[in-house]
Design a protein around this motif. Sequence first.
Motif, mmCIF file in Angstrom:
data_model
loop_
_atom_site.group_PDB
_atom_site.id
_atom_site.type_symbol
_atom_site.label_atom_id
_atom_site.label_comp_id
_atom_site.label_asym_id
_atom_site.label_seq_id
_atom_site.Cartn_x
_atom_site.Cartn_y
_atom_site.Cartn_z
ATOM 1 N N GLY A 83 -13.158 -33.691 0.913
ATOM 2 C CA GLY A 83 -13.137 -32.527 1.793
ATOM 3 C C GLY A 83 -12.908 -32.907 3.243
ATOM 4 O O GLY A 83 -12.078 -32.293 3.934
ATOM 5 N N ASP A 84 -13.610 -33.929 3.704
ATOM 6 C CA ASP A 84 -13.436 -34.382 5.091
ATOM 7 C C ASP A 84 -12.034 -34.926 5.316
ATOM 8 O O ASP A 84 -11.419 -34.672 6.354
ATOM 9 C CB ASP A 84 -14.477 -35.444 5.450
ATOM 10 C CG ASP A 84 -15.881 -34.877 5.570
ATOM 11 O OD1 ASP A 84 -16.046 -33.630 5.599
ATOM 12 O OD2 ASP A 84 -16.830 -35.692 5.621
ATOM 13 N N ARG B 286 -9.286 -34.113 3.738
ATOM 14 C CA ARG B 286 -8.339 -32.992 3.763
ATOM 15 C C ARG B 286 -8.417 -32.201 5.077
ATOM 16 O O ARG B 286 -7.415 -31.695 5.549
ATOM 17 C CB ARG B 286 -8.586 -32.072 2.570
ATOM 18 C CG ARG B 286 -8.143 -32.689 1.257
ATOM 19 C CD ARG B 286 -8.424 -31.784 0.099
ATOM 20 N NE ARG B 286 -7.855 -32.297 -1.138
ATOM 21 C CZ ARG B 286 -7.839 -31.616 -2.271
ATOM 22 N NH1 ARG B 286 -8.370 -30.401 -2.329
ATOM 23 N NH2 ARG B 286 -7.313 -32.154 -3.348
ATOM 24 N N ARG B 287 -9.600 -32.108 5.655
ATOM 25 C CA ARG B 287 -9.757 -31.380 6.918
ATOM 26 C C ARG B 287 -9.367 -32.201 8.141
ATOM 27 O O ARG B 287 -8.883 -31.654 9.121
ATOM 28 C CB ARG B 287 -11.208 -30.930 7.093
ATOM 29 C CG ARG B 287 -11.580 -29.706 6.296
ATOM 30 C CD ARG B 287 -12.976 -29.212 6.655
ATOM 31 N NE ARG B 287 -14.028 -30.168 6.314
ATOM 32 C CZ ARG B 287 -14.537 -30.340 5.096
ATOM 33 N NH1 ARG B 287 -14.088 -29.616 4.094
ATOM 34 N NH2 ARG B 287 -15.481 -31.231 4.885
ATOM 35 N N ASN B 288 -9.616 -33.516 8.111
ATOM 36 C CA ASN B 288 -9.547 -34.320 9.332
ATOM 37 C C ASN B 288 -8.455 -35.371 9.411
ATOM 38 O O ASN B 288 -8.158 -35.828 10.510
ATOM 39 C CB ASN B 288 -10.892 -35.022 9.556
ATOM 40 C CG ASN B 288 -12.010 -34.029 9.683
ATOM 41 O OD1 ASN B 288 -11.865 -32.985 10.284
ATOM 42 N ND2 ASN B 288 -13.155 -34.358 9.096
#
Length: 162
Positions: free
Chosen positions: A146-147, A149-151
């Motif tokens: 998740g991180d 994909r976001r960052n």
Amino acid sequence: MRDYLNGSLGLVDAHGKFHDPMNGANVRRAAQEGARDVGDIHCAPFVLEAKNTASPAVPTWIRQAEIEAVHAGFPFGVVVRKVRGSSVTMGRVHVSVRTWTRMRLALGMPTAEFAALYGWSVSLRGLDTSRWYLTTTMRDFAHLVGDYRRNAPSGVSERAVR
């Protein structure tokens, strides 16, 4: 593993149905390709090689996962080993030192912060560095995905994180 990751990443509703079935971010089982196997589960940018065995062969599995990631066109190959008698969240995710470093650099994180945030532990098998690897839980790996994909910078390529 697939269902857990889709739920953790918010890609499915309470009944396990995709919010958007055409979303390329959905975690999916890959079709087997024979000699040019592309891994068991695609969780962009990761190819997961799933294992459920009593006796581990982690360095061999990691090499297999990394080859399959190349075949699939993904930058990262990882191994996920089921822990018998435990929930999927406690599955063990194994990566090579090289893959771990490439993930860390893609996120722009210092070594100690990356290790602590995602619960990585190190296995050093003798002097042969090709047998060294890092391990975390499936729960921590889901947070990492998740991180990432976001960052991670968009368009981070295989060459950019080598």
